[in-house]
Design a protein around this motif. Structure first.
Motif, PDB file in Angstrom:
ATOM      1  N   GLY A  24       3.644   4.345   3.446  1.00  0.00           N
ATOM      2  CA  GLY A  24       4.395   4.917   2.327  1.00  0.00           C
ATOM      3  C   GLY A  24       5.781   5.374   2.727  1.00  0.00           C
ATOM      4  O   GLY A  24       6.427   4.771   3.581  1.00  0.00           O
ATOM      5  N   VAL A  59       0.841  -1.195   0.000  1.00  0.00           N
ATOM      6  CA  VAL A  59       0.000   0.000   0.000  1.00  0.00           C
ATOM      7  C   VAL A  59       0.880   1.249   0.000  1.00  0.00           C
ATOM      8  O   VAL A  59       1.803   1.363   0.796  1.00  0.00           O
ATOM      9  N   GLN A  60       0.588   2.174  -0.923  1.00  0.00           N
ATOM     10  CA  GLN A  60       1.299   3.455  -1.000  1.00  0.00           C
ATOM     11  C   GLN A  60       2.817   3.269  -1.171  1.00  0.00           C
ATOM     12  O   GLN A  60       3.603   3.992  -0.596  1.00  0.00           O
ATOM     13  N   SER A  61       3.207   2.271  -1.986  1.00  0.00           N
ATOM     14  CA  SER A  61       4.640   1.984  -2.097  1.00  0.00           C
ATOM     15  C   SER A  61       5.230   2.391  -3.442  1.00  0.00           C
ATOM     16  O   SER A  61       6.381   2.092  -3.719  1.00  0.00           O
ATOM     17  N   GLU A 114      -0.058  14.295  -0.420  1.00  0.00           N
ATOM     18  CA  GLU A 114       1.382  14.566  -0.389  1.00  0.00           C
ATOM     19  C   GLU A 114       1.814  14.975   1.013  1.00  0.00           C
ATOM     20  O   GLU A 114       1.178  15.797   1.660  1.00  0.00           O
ATOM     21  N   TYR A 139      10.470   2.203   3.186  1.00  0.00           N
ATOM     22  CA  TYR A 139       9.008   2.104   3.129  1.00  0.00           C
ATOM     23  C   TYR A 139       8.461   1.758   4.514  1.00  0.00           C
ATOM     24  O   TYR A 139       9.013   0.905   5.217  1.00  0.00           O
ATOM     25  N   THR A 151      -3.687  10.562  -3.713  1.00  0.00           N
ATOM     26  CA  THR A 151      -2.447  10.739  -2.963  1.00  0.00           C
ATOM     27  C   THR A 151      -2.516  11.998  -2.116  1.00  0.00           C
ATOM     28  O   THR A 151      -2.877  13.061  -2.609  1.00  0.00           O
ATOM     29  N   ARG A 154      -3.823   5.402   4.021  1.00  0.00           N
ATOM     30  CA  ARG A 154      -3.014   6.373   3.273  1.00  0.00           C
ATOM     31  C   ARG A 154      -1.745   6.753   4.031  1.00  0.00           C
ATOM     32  O   ARG A 154      -0.857   7.399   3.481  1.00  0.00           O
ATOM     33  N   TRP A 155      -1.688   6.407   5.336  1.00  0.00           N
ATOM     34  CA  TRP A 155      -0.514   6.771   6.136  1.00  0.00           C
ATOM     35  C   TRP A 155       0.684   5.874   5.844  1.00  0.00           C
ATOM     36  O   TRP A 155       1.785   6.155   6.279  1.00  0.00           O
ATOM     37  N   GLN A 158      -6.552  -0.413   1.890  1.00  0.00           N
ATOM     38  CA  GLN A 158      -6.419   0.670   0.927  1.00  0.00           C
ATOM     39  C   GLN A 158      -6.697   2.019   1.568  1.00  0.00           C
ATOM     40  O   GLN A 158      -6.259   3.050   1.081  1.00  0.00           O
ATOM     41  N   GLU A 162      -5.341  -0.624  -9.179  1.00  0.00           N
ATOM     42  CA  GLU A 162      -6.284  -1.098  -8.151  1.00  0.00           C
ATOM     43  C   GLU A 162      -7.200  -2.161  -8.758  1.00  0.00           C
ATOM     44  O   GLU A 162      -8.420  -2.056  -8.740  1.00  0.00           O
ATOM     45  N   ARG A 194      -9.291   5.516  -1.399  1.00  0.00           N
ATOM     46  CA  ARG A 194      -8.511   4.760  -2.365  1.00  0.00           C
ATOM     47  C   ARG A 194      -7.841   5.684  -3.369  1.00  0.00           C
ATOM     48  O   ARG A 194      -8.478   6.577  -3.906  1.00  0.00           O
TER      49      ARG A 194
END
Length: 954
Positions: free
Chosen positions: A611, A147-149, A586, A380, A584, A608-609, A605, A295, A581
């Protein structure tokens, strides 16, 4: 930093990175500070003017940070059916799109990550077919990331290489919403097209790779643009004529019925060049197609029933659900095509029926050609690091702030309806916990500003309801709180009490937590701390910069990061599904998350935290409910179990169709939506090859005492014991505390399990069911004799010795993960070495060799940077199930391992200081080919497993 300063910095950074790479290769060593200094002296002479514009110290810090990064090893399951290997060095000569994308990414990611991107995209591209290959071919695969990678960066690289190789039509399926589609279009404008796809513009300005390569003759064609309404439409389609001689065409489209129907209509009427004489099917034979499905677990999976009949034959008249039908129809109109799904949550994809096919739409989207698992870079931060996993000790870090129900329930109760008006203590305001989270965000922005990151974006996510009417009220309450903070600090009104409390909060909570997070998670970078006086000095400016934005379908939901590139957007984003989902955020620093979706993939999904947080990980915080912390921990375990099974299959040389997957289910959570699981069935369960460990215990004295008495009787009945150091093989340097019994009859273990009471909240460990399973396996003469170990903590100053069954052992301390009134929960029980108890040396060595073979150097999986120095559980269990043929050791499926532990009851609560020890146990089952099962719905299996296609194991 001005734009010219930034360009100078990026230019020097790119050159320095390449010089350091060569220097490290020559020296055959890692990059050192001395090496950096030496190369920068050379550059200072060559680029004197640029060096005058930059902060040399910041450049050195960035080079040190990048030089410390590592990337793990990817793994691929593949099928060679109707596949001709084609990708080699000769074939890659003269590629344009990849060369300029690689150059574009040089300033954005470390060279190790860029090298890894090159390897990963080659790996995926090589699994597709050579677009020059004549005749019909069809390759369908799946790429599983974290996730978020950075999956977008990965498939942008793949698109560049596919276009270089000769794929002519490239369709990217980019989410369900306009803003996600536009966001993806902008990324591909920069990474592939090289120009900004501005609607109705006379000239399309160069961006991204187009600033590196100004040759407009190589520009790909764009069928869609970056505006919110820039999706594929009829007026654009009317002007488009595609021929094989042209440069590749890029379509970035939503997974939307109308849009996909338009695209399909255009293909049928403007692109088709051939009609099959037998079937009458319209075909495109001269343009190879690549579909990238971002996705791919969301919107693309057929949720219809009866894909196959009771004999497993496909229903050729089946009507798939709309989006799935349209994607398959587009593919079906091309004789040469490839489909690659990208996801971090493959739970839905593995439930696609591997035999699903219809006459009209062709095969379903099961990844029959390949599945590639991408490893995460060392910087990550994902579920494994945030929440820990069952295979590692939980970090117990202040990165996560578990919220008790009292912290938010009266403000935002579960099950609230549309139109609900949140109130806190009878007032129209946010709860204290959210106010604290906002102050944390203010501190984060202040620290980042003081670190020289003030011109970078910083975001806060607030996700507490799916109803836009309720979100609107929350926006007002948050804006009012921020307005109050801003007014007091900028006008110095009624500030004394607020400032005193914020100073205390920063100095006694936030700052010490930063230091704890750094010591546990931050490597290869130095992050400065600041006194309150420094933070106080920038607070008025920080508060003045913060904007509160509503992100949903009824609001102006653009987060204008691009327009604020020079100054950095400081935003508190409040929303629901649009934030869940793809979109992004930033520079995400602070998250306040209460949404209680109950599906693995949806929940993950929403994370979002997860990454990359280079330079500011220590200021990040996640506020969420204690229940959500447990759920995310369980999902992290489920995902890791999936990956471990995958690694074992790769080591065995299996294909995707042989990949019989099992995904943990939960008493409350479902794996994915019930509709997506039409092709999944509750399993007749096997524990073969599994590790089971008790992690949830009763916290009433009577229940604890009952389990202790059962254990006491069990151990007394076992008879004389050996010292635990008298195992068949003890690696050099190891010392054990405990006792050992060999050849214990299965009946004794079964009786103990039937007497031991597992807690009702223990969703997977149910003693009676496990006893049933052992009895079943005994019918095949498996698990008939047991090794039992009573394991104590290594001796130390805090020894707490207790006796059970006449054996003295040192109690273990295991911290409780979350506060529950009815139970004592821990994250993990056993130590990694415990499953190797009483192995023969040949078994230990073979399991270690297999552990190293399946090691991926994946930080989020707690792999560590060095290959394993002792065998891991999954590989031990596999070796015991298969034997060590080279050493002449047969399998030992008749042997189970029961590990017993005494836990210090004071960890469960001070009131239990006089209670008996909490008895915990773990069982390691060897792998087996037995068909014996017990009935339970704790697992759900995909069609491959229950279809019997995993007979290859035999």
């Amino acid at each position: 930093m001005t734009l010219s300063d930034q360009k100078a910095f990026d230019s020097i950074l790119s050159m320095a990175q390449n010089m350091l790479r060569l220097a490290a290769e020559r020296a055959q060593s890692a990059v050192t500070p001395e090496m950096i200094e030496k190369e920068l002296k050379k550059l200072a002479v060559l680029m004197e003017e640029d060096f005058d514009l930059i902060d040399r110290e910041a450049l050195v810090d960035e080079l040190i940070r990048r030089s410390s990064r590592t990337v793990g090893e990817n793994a691929t399951l593949s099928s060679g059916e109707d596949h001709v290997p084609w990708l080699d060095a000769e074939r890659k000569k003269g590629w344009t799109y990849w060369r300029r994308y690689s150059e574009y990414m040089e300033t954005r990611i470390p060279w190790t990550a860029l090298d890894a991107l090159d390897v990963a995209t080659d790996e995926v591209l090589s699994q597709l077919e050579d677009p020059r290959r004549e005749g019909a071919w069809d390759r369908r695969g799946l790429v599983v990331g974290h996730v978020q990678s950075g999956k977008t960066g990965n498939y942008t690289g793949l698109i560049c290489k596919a276009a270089d190789a000769g794929y002519k039509i490239i369709i990217v399926l980019a989410g369900l919403h306009n803003n996600l589609r536009a966001q993806t279009q902008i990324r591909l404008d920069e990474g592939f097209l090289g120009f900004a796809t501005i609607a109705d513009a006379d000239e399309l300005p160069a961006v991204g790779v187009g600033l590196i390569d100004s040759d407009t003759s190589v520009r790909p064609n764009a069928a869609t643009n970056r505006s919110d309404k820039g999706d594929f439409n009829t007026s654009v389609a009317a002007k488009m004529n595609v021929s094989p001689e042209q440069r590749p065409w890029l379509f970035v489209v939503k997974k939307n019925k109308t849009v996909l129907e338009r695209l399909l209509h255009w293909i049928r009427n403007r692109v088709v060049n051939h009609v099959d004489p037998e079937s009458g099917q319209k075909l495109v034979t001269n343009l190879p197609l690549l579909i990238i499905d971002d996705e791919s677990d969301h919107g693309s999976v057929d949720t219809g029933e009866d894909v196959v009949d009771e004999l497993g034959n496909p229903d050729l008249e089946h009507q798939p659900k709309t989006i799935n039908r349209l994607i398959r129809s587009i593919l079906h109109h091309f004789s040469r095509k490839a489909y690659v799904g990208y996801t971090a949550t493959p739970f839905a994809n593995i439930f696609i029926h591997d035999r699903g096919e219809t006459q009209e739409h062709g095969p379903d989207l099961f990844p029959a050609a390949f599945i590639t698992n991408l490893a995460a870079p060392s910087n990550y931060v994902g579920p494994g690091r945030v929440f820990g996993s069952a295979s590692s000790t939980a970090h117990d870090l202040p990165l996560v702030r578990p919220l008790a129900d009292d912290d938010f329930q009266s403000w935002m109760p579960q099950g609230h309806k549309n139109g609900y008006r949140p109130r806190w203590k009878g007032e129209d305001r946010i709860p204290d916990s959210l106010a604290e989270a906002i102050r944390c965000f203010v501190f984060a922005c202040a620290v980042r500003k003081l670190r020289g990151q003030g011109s970078r974006h910083s975001s806060m996510l607030i996700h507490v309801t799916r109803f836009t009417s309720v979100q609107n009220v929350v926006v007002g309450q948050v804006a009012e709180y921020v307005r109050d903070l801003k007014g007091r600090y900028t006008r110095d009104i009624d500030l004394a009490d607020l400032e005193a409390s914020m100073r205390l909060e920063y100095e006694t909570v936030f700052l010490p937590e930063m230091q704890r997070i750094r010591s546990a998670l931050v490597e290869g970078e130095t992050l400065d701390d600041f006194d309150w006086i420094d933070v106080r000095a920038v607070l008025p400016d920080v508060l003045s910069d913060i904007r509160v934005r509503e992100i949903n379908g009824t609001a102006k939901d653009a987060l204008d990061y691009a327009e604020n590139e020079g100054t950095g957007l400081k935003v508190i984003a409040i929303g629901g599904d649009k934030l869940a989902r793809g979109l992004t955020l930033e520079g995400l620093c602070t998250s306040y998350f209460l949404r209680t979706a109950r599906m693995y993939d949806t929940l993950m999904q929403m994370g979002r935290w997860f990454g990359y947080r280079d330079g500011y990980l220590d200021v990040c915080r996640l506020y969420t409910s204690t229940e959500m912390v447990e759920w995310f921990g369980h999902i992290a375990d489920a995902a890791e179990e999936l990956r471990q099974e995958f690694d074992n299959m790769v080591a065995a040389g299996a294909t995707p169709k042989q990949f019989g997957l099992r995904v943990k289910s939960h008493s409350v959570l479902t794996v994915t939506s019930r509709a997506k699981m039409r092709n999944a069935r509750p399993m007749q369960l096997t524990y073969s090859g599994d590790l089971l460990q008790t992690i949830v215990f009763p916290n009433r004295k009577d229940d604890i005492a009952a389990n202790f008495r059962a254990t006491d009787r069990f151990i007394k009945a076992l008879g004389p014991s050996l010292d635990l150091n008298q195992q068949h093989f003890v690696p050099q340097g190891q010392r054990w505390n405990g006792r050992l019994w060999r050849d214990v009859p299965a009946l004794s273990v079964i009786s103990f399990l039937r007497e031991y009471r597992t807690h009702p909240a223990s969703f997977r460990i149910m003693s009676p069911l496990i006893a049933d399973f052992i009895e079943e396996m005994n019918k095949d003469r498996e698990l008939t004799r047991w090794t039992v170990a009573l394991i104590g903590k290594d001796s130390g100053p805090d020894d707490k010795l207790r006796s059970v069954g006449g054996c003295s052992v040192n109690m273990l301390q295991r911290k409780r993960t979350t506060e529950h009134s009815d139970r004592y929960s821990i994250k993990t029980l056993i130590s990694p070495r415990d499953q190797a108890i009483d192995l023969k040396e040949a078994e230990w060595t073979a399991a270690l060799e297999l552990s190293r073979k399946t090691w991926r150097n994946d930080t989020d999986r707690n792999d560590g940077r060095d290959p394993p120095s002792e065998p891991r559980g999954p590989q031990i269990r596999r070796i015991l199930g298969e034997g060590v043929k080279d050493a002449g050791f047969p399998h030992r499926r008749d042997r189970g391992l029961l590990m017993l532990y005494l836990l210090d009851p004071t960890e469960a609560g001070e009131a239990l200081a006089e209670a008996d020890p909490v008895v915990a146990w773990a069982i390691s089952f060897p792998g087996s080919t037995s068909e014996r099962r017990v009935s339970n719905a704790s697992y759900v299996a995909n069609s491959v497993l229950w279809g019997g296609l995993n007979d290859w194991v035999d």
